[in-house]
Motif scaffolding. Structure first.
Motif, mmCIF file in Angstrom:
data_model
loop_
_atom_site.group_PDB
_atom_site.id
_atom_site.type_symbol
_atom_site.label_atom_id
_atom_site.label_comp_id
_atom_site.label_asym_id
_atom_site.label_seq_id
_atom_site.Cartn_x
_atom_site.Cartn_y
_atom_site.Cartn_z
ATOM 1 N N GLY A 92 27.736 38.894 23.734
ATOM 2 C CA GLY A 92 26.385 39.424 23.424
ATOM 3 C C GLY A 92 26.497 39.935 22.103
ATOM 4 O O GLY A 92 25.542 40.432 21.498
ATOM 5 N N ASP A 93 27.616 39.275 21.074
ATOM 6 C CA ASP A 93 27.620 39.727 19.836
ATOM 7 C C ASP A 93 26.799 38.696 19.198
ATOM 8 O O ASP A 93 27.012 37.632 18.627
ATOM 9 C CB ASP A 93 28.747 39.802 19.324
ATOM 10 N N ALA A 94 25.413 38.974 18.957
ATOM 11 C CA ALA A 94 24.434 37.931 18.000
ATOM 12 C C ALA A 94 24.876 37.607 16.786
ATOM 13 O O ALA A 94 24.735 36.718 16.130
ATOM 14 C CB ALA A 94 23.089 38.483 18.122
ATOM 15 N N SER A 95 25.492 38.518 16.131
ATOM 16 C CA SER A 95 25.885 38.279 14.456
ATOM 17 C C SER A 95 27.187 37.423 14.388
ATOM 18 O O SER A 95 27.300 36.560 13.639
ATOM 19 C CB SER A 95 26.240 39.485 13.768
ATOM 20 N N ILE A 96 27.972 37.662 15.662
ATOM 21 C CA ILE A 96 29.229 36.752 15.694
ATOM 22 C C ILE A 96 28.586 35.314 16.299
ATOM 23 O O ILE A 96 29.053 34.064 15.589
ATOM 24 C CB ILE A 96 30.372 37.023 16.494
ATOM 25 N N LEU A 97 27.591 35.284 16.765
ATOM 26 C CA LEU A 97 27.112 33.974 17.421
ATOM 27 C C LEU A 97 26.623 33.158 16.236
ATOM 28 O O LEU A 97 26.548 32.060 16.058
ATOM 29 C CB LEU A 97 25.875 34.197 18.289
ATOM 30 N N GLN A 98 25.649 33.953 15.327
ATOM 31 C CA GLN A 98 25.358 33.123 14.118
ATOM 32 C C GLN A 98 26.424 32.744 13.089
ATOM 33 O O GLN A 98 26.239 31.432 12.987
ATOM 34 C CB GLN A 98 24.481 34.230 13.510
ATOM 35 N N ARG A 99 27.430 33.338 13.031
ATOM 36 C CA ARG A 99 28.680 32.752 12.084
ATOM 37 C C ARG A 99 29.412 31.606 13.125
ATOM 38 O O ARG A 99 29.480 30.572 12.435
ATOM 39 C CB ARG A 99 29.418 33.915 12.052
ATOM 40 N N TRP A 100 29.312 31.917 14.446
ATOM 41 C CA TRP A 100 30.108 30.757 15.035
ATOM 42 C C TRP A 100 29.398 29.403 15.167
ATOM 43 O O TRP A 100 29.878 28.399 15.067
ATOM 44 C CB TRP A 100 30.356 31.370 16.591
ATOM 45 N N LEU A 101 28.306 29.619 15.202
ATOM 46 C CA LEU A 101 27.195 28.226 15.226
ATOM 47 C C LEU A 101 27.581 27.563 13.764
ATOM 48 O O LEU A 101 27.524 26.359 13.774
ATOM 49 C CB LEU A 101 25.685 28.682 15.172
ATOM 50 N N ARG A 115 20.957 23.104 24.644
ATOM 51 C CA ARG A 115 20.142 23.153 23.363
ATOM 52 C C ARG A 115 20.676 24.223 22.366
ATOM 53 O O ARG A 115 21.246 25.191 22.914
ATOM 54 C CB ARG A 115 18.662 23.432 23.605
ATOM 55 N N LEU A 116 20.278 23.988 21.241
ATOM 56 C CA LEU A 116 20.833 24.950 19.979
ATOM 57 C C LEU A 116 19.730 25.942 19.972
ATOM 58 O O LEU A 116 18.506 25.573 20.065
ATOM 59 C CB LEU A 116 20.977 24.223 18.730
ATOM 60 N N PRO A 117 19.927 27.005 19.376
ATOM 61 C CA PRO A 117 18.723 28.095 19.149
ATOM 62 C C PRO A 117 18.004 27.743 18.064
ATOM 63 O O PRO A 117 18.517 26.878 17.060
ATOM 64 C CB PRO A 117 19.530 29.464 19.024
ATOM 65 N N THR A 118 16.702 27.925 17.998
ATOM 66 C CA THR A 118 15.854 27.676 16.985
ATOM 67 C C THR A 118 15.317 29.087 16.249
ATOM 68 O O THR A 118 15.673 30.210 16.759
ATOM 69 C CB THR A 118 14.265 27.017 17.245
ATOM 70 N N SER A 119 14.472 28.727 15.103
ATOM 71 C CA SER A 119 14.280 30.089 14.489
ATOM 72 C C SER A 119 13.261 31.021 15.196
ATOM 73 O O SER A 119 13.065 32.168 14.885
ATOM 74 C CB SER A 119 13.502 29.725 13.068
ATOM 75 N N ARG A 120 12.934 30.419 16.250
ATOM 76 C CA ARG A 120 11.744 31.142 17.283
ATOM 77 C C ARG A 120 12.547 31.964 18.371
ATOM 78 O O ARG A 120 11.877 32.749 18.863
ATOM 79 C CB ARG A 120 10.860 30.262 17.844
ATOM 80 N N ASP A 121 13.895 31.686 18.476
ATOM 81 C CA ASP A 121 14.583 31.985 19.647
ATOM 82 C C ASP A 121 14.990 33.765 19.323
ATOM 83 O O ASP A 121 15.273 34.044 18.294
ATOM 84 C CB ASP A 121 15.825 31.601 19.825
ATOM 85 N N ASP A 122 14.744 34.484 20.442
ATOM 86 C CA ASP A 122 15.566 35.869 20.246
ATOM 87 C C ASP A 122 16.789 35.608 20.822
ATOM 88 O O ASP A 122 17.100 34.992 21.757
ATOM 89 C CB ASP A 122 14.728 36.651 21.382
ATOM 90 N N LEU A 123 17.893 35.791 19.867
ATOM 91 C CA LEU A 123 19.175 35.488 20.089
ATOM 92 C C LEU A 123 19.706 36.249 21.348
ATOM 93 O O LEU A 123 20.767 35.455 22.079
ATOM 94 C CB LEU A 123 20.142 35.902 18.999
ATOM 95 N N ARG A 124 19.387 37.392 21.716
ATOM 96 C CA ARG A 124 19.684 38.100 22.999
ATOM 97 C C ARG A 124 19.400 37.272 24.033
ATOM 98 O O ARG A 124 20.267 37.168 25.196
ATOM 99 C CB ARG A 124 19.178 39.529 22.977
ATOM 100 N N GLN A 125 18.235 36.590 24.090
ATOM 101 C CA GLN A 125 17.840 35.773 25.325
ATOM 102 C C GLN A 125 18.718 34.387 25.355
ATOM 103 O O GLN A 125 18.909 34.001 26.180
ATOM 104 C CB GLN A 125 16.282 35.290 25.206
#
Length: 240
Positions: A92-101, A115-125
């Motif tokens: 659930g660590d969204a900041s680490i998710l962004q770096r990991w990607l 699928r990869l997240p898009t700019s429209r995605d809520d990262l928690r979802q």
């Protein structure tokens, strides 16, 4: 000369980073190498972490090694910093998710057909989507990988150790992430540290450490280190 535990044969394998093709070639080569030697009292394959990210086939690497470890007690898979980033993202660590990607996580997610997240995605979802979609047994296995292994005069970990700190008191962050403070230190660490994490053009065999990350994902070379009693030998495969 450093020695393994009596009667133990070890093959330590460097950072795979999603190169399932090289892993299978190296496993075949290790099997051929071991078959030319007298049977050992015990044999272990020690994987030094960073199974995932950057390369194209992380899902296959994880599935292969997870399955192999279920079927034999000869396999020891250590955690790398990329496994830690993956697990922290799934927790659930969204900041680490962004770096990991940005450091190979995107390739890992795609290797699972997701699928990869898009700019429209809520990262928690989006994290909940990953949690529901990735193989849960394999993710639990990754979460619980050990950090170290030892045999005789050899100490195995992903990144290295903090010089001056006893091996039994090393911090998790150093075992997974340390670089120059360890790489540039010539002190006796109380054991020869066998590690990956820091890519070097050729294997570095020094009195206090042996680094075997030869850049599978970027240089196309995956390396194993054979150790038995006082013997050392390098085994490598390449995509060239």
């Amino acid at each position: 000369m450093p020695r393994t535990d009596p009667g133990e044969r070890i093959y330590a394998i460097g950072d795979i980073h999603g190169r399932y093709d090289l892993l299978r070639d190296l496993m075949d080569k290790i099997g051929e190498h071991s078959s030319t030697l007298p049977p050992p009292e015990s044999l272990h394959l020690v994987f030094l972490g960073d199974l995932v990210d950057r390369g194209p086939q992380s899902a296959k690497v994880v599935e292969f090694l997870w399955d192999l470890e279920q079927r034999t007690d000869q396999v020891i898979v250590l955690m790398g910093n990329h496994e830690e980033a993956m697990i922290q993202s799934l927790e659930g660590d969204a900041s680490i998710l962004q770096r990991w990607l940005g450091v190979g996580g995107a390739e890992t997610i795609e290797s699972y057909g997701l699928r990869l997240p898009t700019s429209r995605d809520d990262l928690r979802q989006y994290i909940r989507y990953l949690q529901a979609s990735l193989p849960q047994q394999q993710m639990r296995w990754l979460r619980n990988l050990p950090l170290t292994a030892q045999s005789g005069d050899y100490f195995f970990c992903h990144a290295g150790i903090r010089p001056g700190v006893p091996l039994g008191r090393q911090a998790r962050s150093d075992l997974l992430w340390i670089r120059h403070d360890f790489i540039d230190d010539d002190a006796d660490h109380g054991a020869v540290i066998v590690h990956g994490h820091t890519i070097e053009p050729t294997v570095k065999v020094r009195a206090n450490r042996i680094g075997i990350d030869t850049g599978a994902y970027c240089h196309g070379v995956l390396t194993a280190l054979y150790l038995e009693d006082d013997r050392q030998e390098l085994i490598a495969v390449t995509d060239r």
